[in-house]
Design an enzyme around this catalytic site. Sequence first.
Site, PDB file in Angstrom:
ATOM      1  N   SER A  59      39.633  42.719  33.969  1.00  2.67           N
ATOM      2  CA  SER A  59      38.204  42.396  33.938  1.00  2.67           C
ATOM      3  C   SER A  59      37.870  41.079  33.255  1.00  2.67           C
ATOM      4  O   SER A  59      36.705  40.686  33.217  1.00  2.67           O
ATOM      5  CB  SER A  59      37.414  43.533  33.280  1.00  2.67           C
ATOM      6  N   LYS A  62      35.753  38.773  35.216  1.00  4.09           N
ATOM      7  CA  LYS A  62      34.287  38.781  35.218  1.00  4.09           C
ATOM      8  C   LYS A  62      33.688  37.632  34.404  1.00  4.09           C
ATOM      9  O   LYS A  62      32.510  37.323  34.563  1.00  4.09           O
ATOM     10  CB  LYS A  62      33.773  40.128  34.696  1.00  4.09           C
ATOM     11  N   SER A 119      30.661  46.092  31.951  1.00  2.00           N
ATOM     12  CA  SER A 119      31.833  45.723  32.754  1.00  2.00           C
ATOM     13  C   SER A 119      31.816  46.407  34.114  1.00  2.00           C
ATOM     14  O   SER A 119      32.860  46.816  34.638  1.00  2.00           O
ATOM     15  CB  SER A 119      33.136  46.063  32.015  1.00  2.00           C
ATOM     16  N   LYS A 221      34.747  39.247  26.365  1.00  2.00           N
ATOM     17  CA  LYS A 221      35.047  40.196  27.432  1.00  2.00           C
ATOM     18  C   LYS A 221      36.397  40.869  27.233  1.00  2.00           C
ATOM     19  O   LYS A 221      37.375  40.242  26.843  1.00  2.00           O
ATOM     20  CB  LYS A 221      35.039  39.456  28.783  1.00  2.00           C
TER      21      LYS A 221
END
Length: 377
Positions: A59, A62, A119, A221
């Site tokens: 992730s 992202k 997320s 993140k």
Amino acid sequence: MKLLKVIFFLIVVSLQVEAEEILIPAPPVIKASSYVVMDFDSGKILLEKSMGKKLAPASLTKIMTVYVVAHELANGRISLKDEVIVSEKAWRTEGSRMFIEVGKKIKLDDLLHGVIIQSGNDASVALAEHVSGTEDVFADLMNKHAEKLGMGNSNFVNSTGLPNSENYTTANDMVRLAQALIRDYPEVYSLHKIKEYTFNGIKQNNRNTLLWRDNSVDGIKTGHTKEAGYCLVASAVRDGMRLISVVMGADGKSSRAKNSQAILGYGFRFFETHKLYSVGDLIASAKIWKAAIDNINLSINEDLYITIPRGEYEKLESIVKVEKLIMAPVSQGNQKGVLNIMLKGNNIKSVPLSTLNSVAEGDIFDRLKDEIYLLFE
């Protein structure tokens, strides 16, 4: 000219006292496939391990999804007030979710929060389709931004980071992307410090547990897949100094947080960053020939930050090297010299010196006078 004053002070007192040497220990040993810590302002890498190794980003992908959306927002092509229709593909996307429903209209602002805080893979796909029509086209846009940012070892095939052999990045590329997000789109970046978000009656916490552990942390993140392991890109500010860390391939949620905290703490404890000069500061004046004026002023093209071991600031020196013969005409912004920043005899930073203004050629008498002078010289 703050730095030059410091140098003069050093010349005076260095004859009287010798500064104690600051000892910097080896960095902490952490279990991760790759990691890096970089100073945000100077771009200085403070410590790293295998930062150029290509790994699955999970992730962390992202961060680029958010960067692309922020770019589109800044250029007015989309709006936070846009109502995004949720496709079946977005609704069916597996993994972490913000629980949007197929066919519903969702505010783009909500989807952006869903990507950053929750997320949400479903939210990522919905945003990608809204920006580019399809997620595949959006992935191509992601790669174009990656190329522009100098992320030469990254490739994105989706907006979520879900496993794909062609989806890869490096810790070095991720730290550069994080730097760009903070620098280019600070308003969007500020959303990363939000600890929880409620959508459709479901409250979810930000997966970055450092937000609760360390008040200086304000992003960025997390990521996890079986292939990627546990990953975390974090950023923190202490006493005006911002550091960015990337940990990839840790063995657990707790491990990625502790490892990130350890390497950030090391960077803050043993290094310091100073702004030496700003754009437009007069760094040097140089003789200009065949012009109506005698001198031309030189400066730097961007603010100059330097990251050095703590306690070493007063040992810095600035050395200017200018072209021997600068002839008119000269345009503003032409490079005519170099500024070298020295620490204990070592050149730690070199930046170009450019003309602050344009200088036209002088009249025939100015030119003739200098021609004669140069002939005899």
